[in-house]
Design an enzyme around this catalytic site. Structure first.
Site, mmCIF file in Angstrom:
data_model
loop_
_atom_site.group_PDB
_atom_site.id
_atom_site.type_symbol
_atom_site.label_atom_id
_atom_site.label_comp_id
_atom_site.label_asym_id
_atom_site.label_seq_id
_atom_site.Cartn_x
_atom_site.Cartn_y
_atom_site.Cartn_z
ATOM 1 N N CYS A 177 0.831 -1.211 0.000
ATOM 2 C CA CYS A 177 0.000 0.000 0.000
ATOM 3 C C CYS A 177 0.863 1.258 0.000
ATOM 4 O O CYS A 177 0.482 2.274 -0.590
ATOM 5 C CB CYS A 177 -0.944 -0.002 1.204
ATOM 6 N N CYS B 285 -5.646 -2.011 2.753
ATOM 7 C CA CYS B 285 -6.077 -3.165 1.946
ATOM 8 C C CYS B 285 -6.720 -4.254 2.785
ATOM 9 O O CYS B 285 -7.089 -5.315 2.246
ATOM 10 C CB CYS B 285 -4.903 -3.732 1.166
ATOM 11 N N ASP C 185 -46.636 -27.329 -30.746
ATOM 12 C CA ASP C 185 -47.390 -28.062 -29.738
ATOM 13 C C ASP C 185 -46.873 -29.489 -29.626
ATOM 14 O O ASP C 185 -46.188 -30.004 -30.521
ATOM 15 C CB ASP C 185 -48.881 -28.079 -30.101
#
Length: 497
Positions: free
Chosen positions: A37, A77, A308
């Site tokens: 960091c 962090c 169908d």
């Protein structure tokens, strides 16, 4: 403390001053930021600088503790960059991947970090502006490298070695790391007071309320003094640890083709009412059962319309797509012709042709022009009296007819009441015998053919019975063509079994 020599270490920080960089580093160390960091808040954005050698050298110069063994959790962090970057954690990821038993050539890794990291980064950024405004008042916060990027830069090469696979940004195989912090949403609660307009429409759980987009927007629009009043600046060192969930997923694989149905007792999809099957199998099951070679979690079947149960699908077949979810055997895409042969060999009631791999972007072709395309039918019909040559000539001379159809009585329980305008493009009567005849008809998609023949008690007008002035009914119906030029026709159609 040793002198910080930037020129020697070749960092690229927000400042070129060794003295300022040292002061900023000391400020970050004082609030327990990890070395990773410190690097990102200093402005280093080159992946090549986030390697063990550089990080260790910077740590020694700062006389900082080893982040990977020290029990203090980084406030920036939450420990993601210094607790979850070890070889043990990467081995744990590798173990999960091996256990899940995926086939993959390359991979991508995604990180989901707690939403409160947005607040924590902003708090540290404001702290640095207070301490070193000459640097950080000129630098936008978005210039700070993200936690996700730094983790990938540092751990990516080692993870690739563990997996013996190449990392790619857009790989179909994804490893997800979801980091969870117990107090993440709690840290965001003040935003409900400071930014009520942003969150007042969100009334679900806290996880749904505090989305990344909403929190980011709130923080970027909140005045600095209001933020500092409501959130600790700099942010406090966490006392609770973070957890990580590891999971894997393979992107959906899409396969298209055309199917033919030869049974009058087969539904298109599984027909189950109140837990009771109404048909033994379905078109979907006949096709998807052969795709077990993909070892997928699930399959999703879709088609261009449906017939169908008692209607056969003939001609070139009906276009369909199978979405294969989370395939563990991706190499099966090279065996699509084998899949087609297997379907055609094992099923007596369904055959497929033109089976091919497509992209997600191709899906729109299936639904595009849903009401514009035409369909061709052949119906065996009965009339209350034998048709005269004049009756037949009357119908065979008809050109385009516009009809109005109310929702048929037989589907009214599951379809909303409406009046639909549909076009009959071509119609002819052939092969009459006593009270029976064959009706060939081309219509706009979405036309109810049975109701057009008998009129559905006047709910379809005009209808064949009213046009002939003779009561008519339909005995059997076949779809002979779905006029959609997709997917492309291939050479390896059904006769390539």
């Amino acid at each position: 403390m040793a002198e910080l020599n930037l020129s020697k270490m070749q960092f690229e920080f927000f400042t070129t001053s060794d003295e300022l960089a040292l002061e900023i580093s000391q400020a970050l160390v004082s609030i327990n930021c990890c070395t990773w960091c410190i690097l990102r808040f200093l402005g280093e954005k080159r992946p090549c600088m986030y390697v063990n050698e550089t990080v260790n050298e910077l740590r020694q110069l700062l006389n900082a503790k080893d982040d990977t063994v020290d029990c203090v959790i980084c406030p920036g962090c939450l420990g993601i960059l210094h607790k979850y970057n070890t070889s043990d954690f990467l081995q744990e990821i590798n173990g999960v991947v091996k256990k899940e038993d995926y086939e993959f050539i390359d991979y991508q890794c995604s990180l989901i970090v707690p939403v409160c990291t947005i607040l924590r980064q902003h708090s540290i950024y404001l702290f640095l502006q207070e301490k070193h405004g000459s640097v950080y008042c000129k630098i936008p916060e978005e210039e700070i490298s993200s936690i996700k990027d730094v983790w990938k830069w540092f751990c990516g090469p080692s993870l690739s070695k563990q997996l013996n696979s190449e990392f790619k940004q857009k790989s179909p195989f994804e490893i997800s790391l979801i980091f969870k912090y117990e107090d993440s949403e709690k840290e965001c609660y003040f935003l409900l007071e400071t930014n009520p307009n942003e969150f007042q429409r969100r009334k679900k759980s806290p996880f749904d309320i505090f989305t990344r987009a909403a929190v980011f927007k709130a923080v970027t629009t909140l005045p600095d003094d209001v933020f500092k009043k409501n959130y600790q600046t700099p942010c406090l060192t966490p006392v609770k640890t973070i957890d990580c969930d590891i999971s894997c997923n393979f992107d959906a694989i899409f396969i298209a083709g055309r199917y033919l149905k030869f049974s009058r007792t087969l539904s298109q999809t599984p027909w189950i009412i109140d837990g009771v099957r109404k048909t033994k199998s379905s078109v979907e099951e006949e096709i998807c059962s052969a795709m077990s070679i993909f070892q997928a979690t699930d399959f999703k079947f879709s088609s261009s319309g449906r017939e169908d149960v008692d209607v056969r699908m003939l001609g070139n077949g009906r276009p369909f797509i199978v979405e294969i979810l989370d395939a563990h055997r991706c190499h099966a895409v090279n065996e699509i012709s084998t899949v087609q042969k297997l379907i055609n060999k094992t099923s007596d009631v369904v055959k497929v042709r033109d089976l091919q791999l497509i992209t997600r972007e191709d899906i729109h072709n299936l639904k595009e022009g849903e009401l514009e395309k035409s369909k061709c039918y052949m119906a065996l019909c009965w009339s209350s009296s034998t048709l005269t040559p004049e009756n037949i000539q009357l119908i065979n001379q008809l050109k385009t007819i516009e009809i109005q159809q109310k929702t048929p009585l037989r589907v009214l329980h599951r379809r909303s009441q409406a009046v639909r305008s549909r076009m009959i493009y071509d119609i002819s009567i052939k092969e009459t015998k006593e009270n029976y005849f064959k009706l060939y008809i081309s219509t706009q998609a979405g036309t109810y053919i049975k109701e057009f023949v008998h009129g559905d008690f006047g709910r379809t007008v005009p209808n064949l019975s009213s046009l002939l002035n003779v009561d008519c009914d339909i005995l059997t119906l076949d779809v002979q063509g779905v006029e959609l030029k997709w997917p492309p026709q291939l050479d390896n159609d059904m006769d390539a079994e």
